[in-house]
Design a protein around this motif. Structure first.
Motif, PDB file in Angstrom:
ATOM      1  N   VAL A 170       0.853  -1.642  -0.088  1.00  0.00           N
ATOM      2  CA  VAL A 170      -0.281   0.027  -0.608  1.00  0.00           C
ATOM      3  C   VAL A 170       0.649   1.737   0.193  1.00  0.00           C
ATOM      4  O   VAL A 170       0.360   2.301  -0.190  1.00  0.00           O
ATOM      5  CB  VAL A 170      -1.181   0.236   0.924  1.00  0.00           C
ATOM      6  N   LEU A 171       1.735   0.958  -0.058  1.00  0.00           N
ATOM      7  CA  LEU A 171       2.804   2.741   0.080  1.00  0.00           C
ATOM      8  C   LEU A 171       3.349   3.403  -0.953  1.00  0.00           C
ATOM      9  O   LEU A 171       2.343   4.584  -0.652  1.00  0.00           O
ATOM     10  CB  LEU A 171       4.228   2.024  -0.288  1.00  0.00           C
ATOM     11  N   PRO A 172       2.327   2.731  -2.272  1.00  0.00           N
ATOM     12  CA  PRO A 172       2.243   3.968  -3.559  1.00  0.00           C
ATOM     13  C   PRO A 172       1.005   4.330  -3.088  1.00  0.00           C
ATOM     14  O   PRO A 172       0.598   5.876  -3.665  1.00  0.00           O
ATOM     15  CB  PRO A 172       1.528   2.903  -5.256  1.00  0.00           C
ATOM     16  N   PRO A 173      -0.618   4.124  -3.297  1.00  0.00           N
ATOM     17  CA  PRO A 173      -1.422   5.152  -2.808  1.00  0.00           C
ATOM     18  C   PRO A 173      -0.779   5.946  -1.258  1.00  0.00           C
ATOM     19  O   PRO A 173      -2.281   7.237  -1.149  1.00  0.00           O
ATOM     20  CB  PRO A 173      -2.378   3.398  -2.755  1.00  0.00           C
ATOM     21  N   LEU A 174      -0.463   5.683   0.065  1.00  0.00           N
ATOM     22  CA  LEU A 174      -0.296   6.182   0.420  1.00  0.00           C
ATOM     23  C   LEU A 174       0.983   7.652   0.558  1.00  0.00           C
ATOM     24  O   LEU A 174       0.830   8.723   1.013  1.00  0.00           O
ATOM     25  CB  LEU A 174       0.478   5.269   1.651  1.00  0.00           C
ATOM     26  N   GLY A 175       1.704   6.862  -0.623  1.00  0.00           N
ATOM     27  CA  GLY A 175       2.543   8.349  -1.452  1.00  0.00           C
ATOM     28  C   GLY A 175       0.912   8.892  -1.932  1.00  0.00           C
ATOM     29  O   GLY A 175       1.400  10.105  -1.999  1.00  0.00           O
ATOM     30  N   THR A 225       4.861  18.743  -4.315  1.00  0.00           N
ATOM     31  CA  THR A 225       4.625  18.198  -5.224  1.00  0.00           C
ATOM     32  C   THR A 225       4.968  17.028  -6.500  1.00  0.00           C
ATOM     33  O   THR A 225       5.373  15.970  -6.210  1.00  0.00           O
ATOM     34  CB  THR A 225       3.220  18.324  -5.215  1.00  0.00           C
ATOM     35  N   ILE A 226       6.191  17.713  -7.095  1.00  0.00           N
ATOM     36  CA  ILE A 226       7.101  17.340  -7.997  1.00  0.00           C
ATOM     37  C   ILE A 226       7.967  15.968  -7.516  1.00  0.00           C
ATOM     38  O   ILE A 226       8.458  15.642  -7.777  1.00  0.00           O
ATOM     39  CB  ILE A 226       7.655  18.540  -9.182  1.00  0.00           C
ATOM     40  N   ALA A 227       8.565  17.515  -6.065  1.00  0.00           N
ATOM     41  CA  ALA A 227      10.047  16.694  -5.683  1.00  0.00           C
ATOM     42  C   ALA A 227       9.281  15.218  -4.880  1.00  0.00           C
ATOM     43  O   ALA A 227       9.840  14.490  -4.040  1.00  0.00           O
ATOM     44  CB  ALA A 227      10.453  17.166  -4.360  1.00  0.00           C
ATOM     45  N   LEU A 228       8.516  15.014  -3.852  1.00  0.00           N
ATOM     46  CA  LEU A 228       7.803  14.283  -3.613  1.00  0.00           C
ATOM     47  C   LEU A 228       6.977  12.710  -4.530  1.00  0.00           C
ATOM     48  O   LEU A 228       7.573  12.190  -4.328  1.00  0.00           O
ATOM     49  CB  LEU A 228       6.179  14.554  -2.587  1.00  0.00           C
ATOM     50  N   ALA A 229       6.526  13.433  -5.468  1.00  0.00           N
ATOM     51  CA  ALA A 229       6.307  12.264  -6.707  1.00  0.00           C
ATOM     52  C   ALA A 229       7.846  11.827  -7.266  1.00  0.00           C
ATOM     53  O   ALA A 229       7.916  10.572  -7.237  1.00  0.00           O
ATOM     54  CB  ALA A 229       5.650  12.971  -8.258  1.00  0.00           C
ATOM     55  N   GLY A 231      10.853  11.338  -4.916  1.00  0.00           N
ATOM     56  CA  GLY A 231      11.114  10.509  -3.757  1.00  0.00           C
ATOM     57  C   GLY A 231      10.195   9.309  -4.024  1.00  0.00           C
ATOM     58  O   GLY A 231      10.879   7.618  -3.591  1.00  0.00           O
ATOM     59  N   LEU A 232       9.053   9.198  -3.897  1.00  0.00           N
ATOM     60  CA  LEU A 232       8.288   8.549  -4.429  1.00  0.00           C
ATOM     61  C   LEU A 232       8.240   7.296  -5.452  1.00  0.00           C
ATOM     62  O   LEU A 232       8.259   6.394  -5.201  1.00  0.00           O
ATOM     63  CB  LEU A 232       6.397   8.773  -4.058  1.00  0.00           C
ATOM     64  N   ARG A 233       8.967   7.248  -6.610  1.00  0.00           N
ATOM     65  CA  ARG A 233       9.416   6.633  -7.517  1.00  0.00           C
ATOM     66  C   ARG A 233      10.024   6.191  -7.373  1.00  0.00           C
ATOM     67  O   ARG A 233      10.592   4.575  -7.549  1.00  0.00           O
ATOM     68  CB  ARG A 233       8.947   7.633  -8.971  1.00  0.00           C
ATOM     69  N   SER A 240      10.605  -2.850  -5.451  1.00  0.00           N
ATOM     70  CA  SER A 240      10.808  -3.439  -6.313  1.00  0.00           C
ATOM     71  C   SER A 240      12.223  -4.404  -6.407  1.00  0.00           C
ATOM     72  O   SER A 240      12.195  -5.524  -6.434  1.00  0.00           O
ATOM     73  CB  SER A 240       9.880  -2.912  -7.576  1.00  0.00           C
ATOM     74  N   SER A 241      13.522  -3.369  -6.953  1.00  0.00           N
ATOM     75  CA  SER A 241      14.443  -4.268  -6.834  1.00  0.00           C
ATOM     76  C   SER A 241      14.816  -5.405  -5.588  1.00  0.00           C
ATOM     77  O   SER A 241      15.247  -6.246  -5.514  1.00  0.00           O
ATOM     78  CB  SER A 241      15.443  -3.473  -7.335  1.00  0.00           C
ATOM     79  N   ASN A 242      14.261  -4.316  -4.394  1.00  0.00           N
ATOM     80  CA  ASN A 242      14.654  -5.187  -3.521  1.00  0.00           C
ATOM     81  C   ASN A 242      14.664  -6.806  -3.183  1.00  0.00           C
ATOM     82  O   ASN A 242      14.746  -7.420  -2.346  1.00  0.00           O
ATOM     83  CB  ASN A 242      14.647  -4.680  -2.231  1.00  0.00           C
TER      84      ASN A 242
END
Length: 245
Positions: A170-175, A225-229, A231-233, A240-242
């Motif tokens: 759920v981290l992506p929707p939380l972000g 908002t761009i900086a947050l986006a 960072g979230l990506r 995903s790599s981990n």
């Protein structure tokens, strides 16, 4: 013209700090409360299920601005009234220390920033609870059954097996909700909280430089908002790599 934008930017810097503070504190509270509500909706207790479902449906059905006004001007005084009543009850049984403090609490001691943060917590916790509920339900039931067959109780299974996997999912929707809250924090300006939008309104009204001022306001929100986006990506790619490793 560059000097004009520089002056406006410096005038709004205090608002950036307030916006970031309100967003972070409210989001942490909303995540914590949302997790509790989400887990309560999955409880075996019918009372908890119905109570939390009622809470979620009511809060999600009210516009955030209306909820903000309600909490600031109705909910906060009601909360102080309950605290005063509890203080009187404590005094009646001899708990004079805490009882006196609670009895003397005034609604004026709750700043508008605190009330606005409380409103954002209540509003966003309803949406975040649904995210957690969906994440928990997405975990295969067999994992919970396997954990309980190994001797874990329901609480241990949830804490050590289900929740860690659900939180990663759920981290992506939380972000996304974090970004949405950053933008919705502009609503607190309507009750006088000196965030970016409030200071921008004040500066524009006093100088009549509406174009330049709102350009800076939009730029500040867009930058955050761009900086947050981004960072979230980055965080999602790392996770995903981990997981693949």
């Amino acid at each position: 013209r560059d000097r004009v934008y520089t002056v406006i930017f410096l005038a709004l810097l205090k608002g950036v700090r307030v916006t970031v503070y309100v967003t972070i504190v409210a989001y942490i509270g909303a995540v914590f409360f949302g997790l509790l509500v989400g887990m309560a909706r999955l409880s075996k207790s019918r009372v908890l299920q119905e109570a939390t479902s009622f809470y979620v449906e009511i809060v999600r059905g009210v516009p955030m601005l209306v909820l903000l006004y309600y909490i600031v001007f109705v909910g906060a005084p009601a909360l102080v009234g309950v605290i005063n009543w509890l203080g009187d009850a404590m005094l009646s049984i001899g708990l004079s220390g805490l009882g006196t403090a609670w009895t003397e609490l005034s609604v004026r001691e709750l700043s508008f920033s605190t009330r606005a943060i409380l409103a954002l917590i209540i509003g966003y916790s309803a949406f975040i609870s649904e995210i957690f509920r969906a994440g928990i339900q997405s975990i295969d039931r067999g994992q919970g059954e396997a954990a309980m067959s190994l001797g874990m109780n329901r609480s241990q299974t949830m804490r050590h097996v289900i929740l860690p996997q659900a939180i990663r999912r759920v981290l992506p929707p939380l972000g996304n909700d974090f970004i949405a809250m950053l933008k919705d924090s502009a609503l607190v300006s309507v009750v006088g909280v000196p965030d970016i939008t409030r200071l921008g309104n004040t500066y524009a009204a006093s100088t009549f430089r509406f174009l330049e001022t709102y350009n800076v306001v939009a730029f500040l929100y867009l930058s955050m908002t761009i900086a947050l986006a981004v960072g979230l990506r980055y965080a999602e790619r790392r996770m995903s790599s981990n997981e693949k490793k």
